[in-house]
Design a protein around this motif. Structure first.
Motif, mmCIF file in Angstrom:
data_model
loop_
_atom_site.group_PDB
_atom_site.id
_atom_site.type_symbol
_atom_site.label_atom_id
_atom_site.label_comp_id
_atom_site.label_asym_id
_atom_site.label_seq_id
_atom_site.Cartn_x
_atom_site.Cartn_y
_atom_site.Cartn_z
ATOM 1 N N THR A 132 0.849 -1.185 0.000
ATOM 2 C CA THR A 132 0.000 0.000 0.000
ATOM 3 C C THR A 132 0.890 1.243 0.000
ATOM 4 O O THR A 132 2.104 1.160 -0.080
ATOM 5 N N CYS A 137 -0.810 -13.975 -11.209
ATOM 6 C CA CYS A 137 0.204 -13.448 -10.288
ATOM 7 C C CYS A 137 1.563 -13.367 -10.975
ATOM 8 O O CYS A 137 2.023 -14.335 -11.579
ATOM 9 N N ASP A 144 1.016 -8.758 -6.167
ATOM 10 C CA ASP A 144 0.418 -7.819 -7.110
ATOM 11 C C ASP A 144 -1.105 -7.907 -7.061
ATOM 12 O O ASP A 144 -1.804 -6.886 -7.145
ATOM 13 N N VAL A 145 -1.627 -9.103 -6.910
ATOM 14 C CA VAL A 145 -3.078 -9.268 -6.755
ATOM 15 C C VAL A 145 -3.528 -8.622 -5.451
ATOM 16 O O VAL A 145 -4.552 -7.919 -5.399
ATOM 17 N N GLN A 146 -2.755 -8.825 -4.389
ATOM 18 C CA GLN A 146 -3.099 -8.251 -3.090
ATOM 19 C C GLN A 146 -3.144 -6.729 -3.137
ATOM 20 O O GLN A 146 -4.031 -6.101 -2.547
ATOM 21 N N ALA A 147 -2.207 -6.115 -3.836
ATOM 22 C CA ALA A 147 -2.167 -4.653 -3.908
ATOM 23 C C ALA A 147 -3.446 -4.109 -4.536
ATOM 24 O O ALA A 147 -3.973 -3.083 -4.087
ATOM 25 N N ARG A 148 -3.955 -4.791 -5.574
ATOM 26 C CA ARG A 148 -5.205 -4.346 -6.193
ATOM 27 C C ARG A 148 -6.391 -4.554 -5.259
ATOM 28 O O ARG A 148 -7.268 -3.702 -5.149
ATOM 29 N N GLU A 149 -6.394 -5.688 -4.558
ATOM 30 C CA GLU A 149 -7.522 -5.985 -3.673
ATOM 31 C C GLU A 149 -7.596 -5.035 -2.487
ATOM 32 O O GLU A 149 -8.696 -4.635 -2.069
ATOM 33 N N VAL A 157 -6.928 -1.980 -2.235
ATOM 34 C CA VAL A 157 -7.498 -0.681 -2.583
ATOM 35 C C VAL A 157 -9.018 -0.702 -2.420
ATOM 36 O O VAL A 157 -9.637 0.279 -1.988
ATOM 37 N N VAL A 158 -9.622 -1.841 -2.722
ATOM 38 C CA VAL A 158 -11.082 -1.971 -2.626
ATOM 39 C C VAL A 158 -11.537 -2.000 -1.172
ATOM 40 O O VAL A 158 -12.656 -1.608 -0.854
#
Length: 331
Positions: free
Chosen positions: A91, A127, A169-174, A176-177
């Protein structure tokens, strides 16, 4: 005592006790979860009977499976050093939020995605930044609701090593939500190599109730991280107490400590160093974790199968229809 589950060469599965280089199966076909539900004293007695009556099977001839299939899995974030580095990496935060210090934070993870101590681990679909997390998990040995930390001591049946594989990388997008982590975490979790009962490690409790166990992780034989489990911000009984607050915990529930500091995962190092060094995990990398008195797990990373993603959200024109009549008028 060490309880384990293993697969024999003929594909059948057994559970029982591990002693030295051998495994001894329960004579009546119990699972490790069945034994955990007996409570620690009865489980230890059954283990002793098993050692005295069952035939030895060499560990080298079996495939170790996750020691048990838990009813639920909670994963905490109990190491301040890890939280700081991981937040900087995943983050935009540059400091630990004050809310973290107020109470132990955890998320529920997938009990159906467990892999054994020496199984291959595929990279999750989509990923490109794959990571490990060095953790210890406590296994609940009874049922409790809103228990105090003092009472929670007796609810801890034992411990095992946990590797919370993570798609960063998937975690970084999630994140944000505001609902993550979800798919970043549920593809694989290594649990093993066996479940060590708490009496085996009670001699490593310090005066504040923390376990002074050394934890290390290496990639391809090169040491990446090492820490003491006693650097947790809360003890395991405190985590159990918090998990049971206003609800119940049951026998076999898994409570992860969260990732150790000082290189317990790559993401922490990336956040502290400001660069992805060491690099993310790639196929054929071998990740090995050792926790004093608990054993060693060793997994090889392999390429994952291509899986088509769900498409992006459809965008709707405004105003949105709210009744069937609204739909009719638009036709």
């Amino acid at each position: 005592m060490r309880f384990a589950t293993w697969q024999l060469p003929d594909g059948s599965t057994r559970a029982g006790v591990v002693s030295g280089p051998s495994a001894y199966g329960f004579r009546d076909g119990e699972s490790v979860l069945d034994v955990v539900a007996l409570g620690l004293d009865d489980a230890l007695a059954l283990g002793e009977r098993t050692l005295g009556t069952s035939r030895a099977t060499a560990l080298t001839s079996v495939r170790l499976l996750p020691p048990l299939t838990p009813p639920s899995m909670r994963d905490f974030a109990a190491f301040e050093e890890h939280v700081l580095g991981a937040l900087r990496s995943v983050t935009s935060r540059v400091e630990v939020p004050p809310e973290w210090y107020e109470a132990p934070a955890f998320y529920f993870t997938n009990p159906h995605a467990l892999v054994g101590a020496h199984d291959d681990v595929p990279i999750p679909p989509g990923c490109e930044v794959f990571d490990f997390e060095l953790e210890v998990a406590a296994i609940i040995g009874g049922r409790g609701a809103s228990v105090s930390p003092e009472a929670a001591v007796d609810l801890v049946f034992g411990y095992t090593i946990l590797n919370d594989w993570s798609a960063r990388d998937v975690q970084a997008r999630e994140m944000v939500v505001g609902l993550g982590p979800t798919k970043a975490k549920d593809s694989a979790t290594t649990l093993g190599p066996w479940l060590v009962t708490r009496d085996e490690v009670d001699d490593r409790l310090d005066e504040d109730g923390f376990l002074t166990l050394e934890c290390t992780v290496s990639v391809n034989g090169e040491m990446v991280g090492s820490d003491l489990l006693s650097n947790m911000a809360w003890t395991f009984p405190e985590l159990v107490s918090h998990a049971s607050r206003g609800t119940v915990v049951v026998a076999g529930d898994v409570l992860g400590s969260g990732t150790c500091g000082n290189g317990g995962c790559l993401s922490e190092l990336w956040g502290l160093r400001g660069e992805r060094s060491p690099r993310p995990l790639a196929p054929d990398d071998v990740v090995e974790m050792t926790v004093e008195k608990l054993g060693t797990i060793r997994n090889r990373v392999v390429a994952g199968a291509p899986v088509p993603p769900v498409g992006p959200a459809r965008r709707r024109s405004n105003p949105l229809p709210r009744t069937r009549s609204d739909l009719e008028r638009r036709r």
